[in-house]
Design a protein around this motif. Structure first.
Motif, PDB file in Angstrom:
ATOM      1  N   GLY A   1      60.332  -3.145  49.001  1.00  0.00           N
ATOM      2  CA  GLY A   1      59.003  -3.431  48.470  1.00  0.00           C
ATOM      3  C   GLY A   1      58.228  -2.144  48.205  1.00  0.00           C
ATOM      4  O   GLY A   1      58.432  -1.133  48.869  1.00  0.00           O
TER       5      GLY A   1
ATOM      6  N   GLY B   1      57.807   0.578  43.188  1.00  0.00           N
ATOM      7  CA  GLY B   1      57.379   0.759  41.797  1.00  0.00           C
ATOM      8  C   GLY B   1      58.124  -0.127  40.807  1.00  0.00           C
ATOM      9  O   GLY B   1      58.136   0.166  39.600  1.00  0.00           O
ATOM     10  N   LYS B   2      58.714  -1.211  41.276  1.00  0.00           N
ATOM     11  CA  LYS B   2      59.442  -2.110  40.365  1.00  0.00           C
ATOM     12  C   LYS B   2      58.502  -2.686  39.301  1.00  0.00           C
ATOM     13  O   LYS B   2      58.800  -2.672  38.114  1.00  0.00           O
ATOM     14  CB  LYS B   2      60.089  -3.275  41.154  1.00  0.00           C
ATOM     15  CG  LYS B   2      61.106  -2.822  42.190  1.00  0.00           C
ATOM     16  CD  LYS B   2      61.723  -3.992  42.934  1.00  0.00           C
ATOM     17  CE  LYS B   2      60.748  -4.746  43.820  1.00  0.00           C
ATOM     18  NZ  LYS B   2      60.213  -3.974  44.935  1.00  0.00           N
TER      19      LYS B   2
ATOM     20  N   ALA C   1      61.165  -7.922  46.210  1.00  0.00           N
ATOM     21  CA  ALA C   1      61.941  -7.121  47.158  1.00  0.00           C
ATOM     22  C   ALA C   1      62.971  -8.017  47.843  1.00  0.00           C
ATOM     23  O   ALA C   1      62.887  -9.240  47.758  1.00  0.00           O
ATOM     24  CB  ALA C   1      60.999  -6.498  48.174  1.00  0.00           C
TER      25      ALA C   1
ATOM     26  N   ASN D   1      61.605   6.804  41.133  1.00  0.00           N
ATOM     27  CA  ASN D   1      60.167   6.757  40.835  1.00  0.00           C
ATOM     28  C   ASN D   1      59.385   7.514  41.906  1.00  0.00           C
ATOM     29  O   ASN D   1      59.856   7.678  43.025  1.00  0.00           O
ATOM     30  CB  ASN D   1      59.711   5.281  40.802  1.00  0.00           C
ATOM     31  CG  ASN D   1      58.238   5.151  40.470  1.00  0.00           C
ATOM     32  OD1 ASN D   1      57.720   5.900  39.627  1.00  0.00           O
ATOM     33  ND2 ASN D   1      57.553   4.232  41.116  1.00  0.00           N
ATOM     34  N   ASP D   2      58.209   7.964  41.530  1.00  0.00           N
ATOM     35  CA  ASP D   2      57.293   8.603  42.480  1.00  0.00           C
ATOM     36  C   ASP D   2      57.805   9.974  42.928  1.00  0.00           C
ATOM     37  O   ASP D   2      57.633  10.367  44.078  1.00  0.00           O
ATOM     38  CB  ASP D   2      57.130   7.686  43.705  1.00  0.00           C
ATOM     39  CG  ASP D   2      55.678   7.592  44.121  1.00  0.00           C
ATOM     40  OD1 ASP D   2      54.811   8.118  43.398  1.00  0.00           O
ATOM     41  OD2 ASP D   2      55.408   7.008  45.191  1.00  0.00           O
TER      42      ASP D   2
ATOM     43  N   VAL E   1      60.593   9.232  37.240  1.00  0.00           N
ATOM     44  CA  VAL E   1      59.173   9.238  36.878  1.00  0.00           C
ATOM     45  C   VAL E   1      58.426   9.931  38.012  1.00  0.00           C
ATOM     46  O   VAL E   1      58.676   9.633  39.186  1.00  0.00           O
ATOM     47  CB  VAL E   1      58.621   7.798  36.712  1.00  0.00           C
ATOM     48  CG1 VAL E   1      57.176   7.827  36.249  1.00  0.00           C
ATOM     49  CG2 VAL E   1      59.483   6.993  35.746  1.00  0.00           C
ATOM     50  N   ASN E   2      57.558  10.842  37.662  1.00  0.00           N
ATOM     51  CA  ASN E   2      56.843  11.583  38.702  1.00  0.00           C
ATOM     52  C   ASN E   2      55.701  10.770  39.314  1.00  0.00           C
ATOM     53  O   ASN E   2      55.240   9.786  38.728  1.00  0.00           O
ATOM     54  CB  ASN E   2      56.294  12.894  38.129  1.00  0.00           C
ATOM     55  CG  ASN E   2      55.348  12.646  36.992  1.00  0.00           C
ATOM     56  OD1 ASN E   2      55.755  12.093  35.976  1.00  0.00           O
ATOM     57  ND2 ASN E   2      54.092  13.018  37.161  1.00  0.00           N
ATOM     58  N   HIS E   3      55.258  11.218  40.482  1.00  0.00           N
ATOM     59  CA  HIS E   3      54.079  10.627  41.100  1.00  0.00           C
ATOM     60  C   HIS E   3      52.864  10.999  40.252  1.00  0.00           C
ATOM     61  O   HIS E   3      52.727  12.134  39.827  1.00  0.00           O
ATOM     62  CB  HIS E   3      53.918  11.183  42.524  1.00  0.00           C
ATOM     63  CG  HIS E   3      52.683  10.695  43.199  1.00  0.00           C
ATOM     64  ND1 HIS E   3      52.634   9.485  43.857  1.00  0.00           N
ATOM     65  CD2 HIS E   3      51.434  11.220  43.279  1.00  0.00           C
ATOM     66  CE1 HIS E   3      51.416   9.298  44.322  1.00  0.00           C
ATOM     67  NE2 HIS E   3      50.671  10.335  43.990  1.00  0.00           N
ATOM     68  N   ASP E   4      52.024  10.041  40.004  1.00  0.00           N
ATOM     69  CA  ASP E   4      50.832  10.312  39.202  1.00  0.00           C
ATOM     70  C   ASP E   4      49.675   9.487  39.747  1.00  0.00           C
ATOM     71  O   ASP E   4      49.756   8.255  39.806  1.00  0.00           O
ATOM     72  CB  ASP E   4      51.118   9.933  37.732  1.00  0.00           C
ATOM     73  CG  ASP E   4      49.991  10.361  36.796  1.00  0.00           C
ATOM     74  OD1 ASP E   4      48.823  10.391  37.245  1.00  0.00           O
ATOM     75  OD2 ASP E   4      50.292  10.654  35.626  1.00  0.00           O
TER      76      ASP E   4
ATOM     77  N   VAL F   1      48.281   6.267  38.168  1.00  0.00           N
ATOM     78  CA  VAL F   1      48.956   4.959  38.161  1.00  0.00           C
ATOM     79  C   VAL F   1      48.050   3.907  38.798  1.00  0.00           C
ATOM     80  O   VAL F   1      47.841   2.818  38.246  1.00  0.00           O
ATOM     81  CB  VAL F   1      50.323   5.029  38.896  1.00  0.00           C
ATOM     82  CG1 VAL F   1      50.920   3.645  39.058  1.00  0.00           C
ATOM     83  CG2 VAL F   1      51.283   5.929  38.128  1.00  0.00           C
ATOM     84  N   ARG F   2      47.514   4.234  39.958  1.00  0.00           N
ATOM     85  CA  ARG F   2      46.645   3.253  40.637  1.00  0.00           C
ATOM     86  C   ARG F   2      45.417   2.919  39.780  1.00  0.00           C
ATOM     87  O   ARG F   2      45.014   1.766  39.679  1.00  0.00           O
ATOM     88  CB  ARG F   2      46.195   3.788  42.001  1.00  0.00           C
ATOM     89  CG  ARG F   2      47.261   3.589  43.044  1.00  0.00           C
ATOM     90  CD  ARG F   2      46.962   4.353  44.320  1.00  0.00           C
ATOM     91  NE  ARG F   2      48.204   4.892  44.857  1.00  0.00           N
ATOM     92  CZ  ARG F   2      49.025   4.222  45.670  1.00  0.00           C
ATOM     93  NH1 ARG F   2      48.700   3.022  46.063  1.00  0.00           N
ATOM     94  NH2 ARG F   2      50.153   4.753  46.098  1.00  0.00           N
TER      95      ARG F   2
ATOM     96  N   VAL G   1      46.340   0.545  37.057  1.00  0.00           N
ATOM     97  CA  VAL G   1      46.499  -0.845  37.529  1.00  0.00           C
ATOM     98  C   VAL G   1      45.116  -1.482  37.679  1.00  0.00           C
ATOM     99  O   VAL G   1      44.889  -2.634  37.299  1.00  0.00           O
ATOM    100  CB  VAL G   1      47.280  -0.892  38.870  1.00  0.00           C
ATOM    101  CG1 VAL G   1      47.325  -2.310  39.424  1.00  0.00           C
ATOM    102  CG2 VAL G   1      48.701  -0.368  38.671  1.00  0.00           C
TER     103      VAL G   1
HETATM  104  N1  LIG Z   1      54.906   6.924  39.819  1.00  0.00           N
HETATM  105  C1  LIG Z   1      53.890   6.486  40.573  1.00  0.00           C
HETATM  106  N2  LIG Z   1      52.877   7.321  40.914  1.00  0.00           N
HETATM  107  C2  LIG Z   1      51.855   6.891  41.674  1.00  0.00           C
HETATM  108  N3  LIG Z   1      51.748   5.627  42.169  1.00  0.00           N
HETATM  109  C3  LIG Z   1      52.716   4.753  41.863  1.00  0.00           C
HETATM  110  C4  LIG Z   1      53.831   5.134  41.061  1.00  0.00           C
HETATM  111  N4  LIG Z   1      54.636   4.047  40.919  1.00  0.00           N
HETATM  112  C5  LIG Z   1      54.039   3.045  41.603  1.00  0.00           C
HETATM  113  N5  LIG Z   1      52.893   3.459  42.178  1.00  0.00           N
HETATM  114  C6  LIG Z   1      51.972   2.662  43.009  1.00  0.00           C
HETATM  115  O1  LIG Z   1      52.723   2.176  44.118  1.00  0.00           O
HETATM  116  C7  LIG Z   1      52.330   0.869  44.447  1.00  0.00           C
HETATM  117  C8  LIG Z   1      53.539  -0.040  44.448  1.00  0.00           C
HETATM  118  O2  LIG Z   1      54.004  -0.170  43.118  1.00  0.00           O
HETATM  119  P1  LIG Z   1      54.581  -1.554  42.572  1.00  0.00           P
HETATM  120  O3  LIG Z   1      53.645  -2.667  42.867  1.00  0.00           O
HETATM  121  O4  LIG Z   1      55.002  -1.328  41.181  1.00  0.00           O
HETATM  122  O5  LIG Z   1      55.848  -1.673  43.534  1.00  0.00           O
HETATM  123  P2  LIG Z   1      56.873  -2.901  43.661  1.00  0.00           P
HETATM  124  O6  LIG Z   1      58.195  -2.304  43.935  1.00  0.00           O
HETATM  125  O7  LIG Z   1      56.751  -3.792  42.510  1.00  0.00           O
HETATM  126  O8  LIG Z   1      56.300  -3.617  44.965  1.00  0.00           O
HETATM  127  P3  LIG Z   1      56.614  -5.132  45.465  1.00  0.00           P
HETATM  128  O9  LIG Z   1      57.971  -5.096  46.080  1.00  0.00           O
HETATM  129  O10 LIG Z   1      55.529  -5.378  46.472  1.00  0.00           O
HETATM  130  O11 LIG Z   1      56.550  -6.029  44.275  1.00  0.00           O
HETATM  131  C9  LIG Z   1      51.244   0.449  43.474  1.00  0.00           C
HETATM  132  O12 LIG Z   1      49.997   0.665  44.061  1.00  0.00           O
HETATM  133  C10 LIG Z   1      51.473   1.404  42.306  1.00  0.00           C
HETATM  134  O13 LIG Z   1      50.284   1.622  41.608  1.00  0.00           O
END
Ligand SMILES: Nc1ncnc2c1ncn2[C@@H]1O[C@H](COP(=O)(O)OP(=O)(O)OP(=O)(O)O)[C@@H](O)[C@H]1O
Ligand SMILES: [Mg+2]
Length: 326
Positions: free
Chosen positions: A31, A34-35, A142, A244-245, A276-279, A282-283, A286
């Motif tokens: 979970g 970043g999916k 997840a 990711n991140d 993909v880098n941390h940015d 992103v938050r 969303v």
């Molecule tokens: N590359 C990134 N840089 C910064 N923040 C990120 C990045 N990718 C994802 N996030 C942040 O991380 C958090 C989790 O991302 P996301 O909801 O896409 O994950 P998920 O794998 O779908 O989670 P879940 O299993 O709960 O569905 C979110 O708050 C999102 O904004």
């Protein structure tokens, strides 16, 4: 090189992939890796490049793809299909703010029984293929539930999203292992091999089978013909990896390390699609209900997403033009 996303709208002369709907499933086992972020941003990027895209939120216990895509009113969704209230997936499509991008939302599930049973899953996947669209992108939840594994296995491309953290890597391997065994079980014909697999899935089995590769070898010595057939089938299992991140240079290499473990331990190829880098944006994106590739179009993260989308389209175009059907 990235996809041309500057000319939204369908290019009428093009019928991509021989008119066949391509299904991409985005999973990762863990979970919060970043999916949904990847699913939303790839969907948006493909739509901006002129493809017709349907994004599907299959995370019925924690749906949020609609939020990532800026869809507020989720009046219908996959839960209606699961509950049998609607059989036509086309009637569950919601418009998003982006032209060419539609959504099947995952909200309002019956939490006592959120996932569809086996038969309904088969109908769901058949229904997705019949949608009049170029791409279907499925955002998976997840874990390694049967429904999640099935969507990942049936998709034309199964994308694994990982974060550069040991826990994420661990869960990704657990997911791949579960998916591998499920695929194998579905393919097996004989009773002897079936019971061998049943024993092997217990990681502490007394046969000494510790890896999927061990299992395939064991099957080959038990039944060489069946063994070779299964090796051939399992060689078509080719998940793709996205890291990711990413925050450090070393993180980038993780994708190669995972691909190498897949080859040595599982015995299948897993292509490293990109990172993909941390940015921090992103938050914010969303919160705005806008994919990052829209909200911060010129950011590095957006360009990495576009690069991944480009690689995917390129490999799918090659596959369909060489006549290979998966
Ligand atoms: N590359 C990134 N840089 C910064 N923040 C990120 C990045 N990718 C994802 N996030 C942040 O991380 C958090 C989790 O991302 P996301 O909801 O896409 O994950 P998920 O794998 O779908 O989670 P879940 O299993 O709960 O569905 C979110 O708050 C999102 O904004
Ligand atoms: Mg998610």
């Amino acid at each position: 090189m990235a996809l041309d996303t500057s000319r939204p709208g369908r290019r009428s002369s093009e019928v991509p992939f021989g008119g066949r709907t391509r299904i991409l499933a985005i999973g990762g086992g863990k979970g919060g890796v970043g999916k949904s972020f990847v699913a939303a941003n790839l969907s948006y990027t493909l739509a901006r490049a002129g493809y017709r895209v349907v994004a599907v939120d299959a995370d019925l216990e924690g749906p949020n793809l609609h939020t990532c895509l800026g869809v507020r009113n989720t009046r219908v969704g996959l839960a209606d299909f699961v509950a049998g209230r609607e059989d036509d997936l086309g009637k569950l499509l919601l418009e998003t703010p982006e032209h060419g991008l539609q959504l099947i939302a995952g909200t309002y599930a019956n939490l006592d029984q959120p996932q569809p049973g086996h038969l309904r899953r088969v109908e769901f996947l058949r229904g997705l293929r019949q949608l009049d669209t170029d791409f279907v992108l499925i955002d998976l939840g997840a874990g390694s539930q049967a429904a999640t594994l099935d969507y990942f296995l049936v998709a034309d491309e199964g994308l694994m999203v990982l974060q550069p953290e040991p826990t994420s890597v661990e869960n990704a391997y657990a997911f791949l292992r579960a998916a591998f065994y499920r695929r194998l079980r579905l393919a097996v014909l004989g009773q002897d091999v079936r019971s061998l697999i049943r024993e092997a899935v217990d990681q502490r089995n007394e046969l000494g089978i510790r890896s999927p590769l061990d299992l395939l070898r064991e099957i080959e010595s038990l039944d060489p013909v069946e063994g070779r057939r299964l090796v051939e089938i399992m060689s078509q299992f080719r998940p793709r990896i996205i890291i990711n991140d990413v925050e450090r240079k070393e993180d980038i290499k993780l994708g190669f390390a995972v691909a190498s473990v897949c080859r040595k331990y599982f015995g299948f190829e897993a292509e490293y699609l990109g990172y993909v880098n941390h940015d921090e944006s992103v938050r914010k994106s969303v919160m705005q209900g806008r994919p990052l590739v829209d909200y911060r179009e010129s950011s590095d993260a957006a360009s990495y997403i576009k690069r991944i989308a480009h690689k995917l389209v390129q490999s799918m175009t090659e596959t369909s033009s060489s006549g290979v059907q998966s």
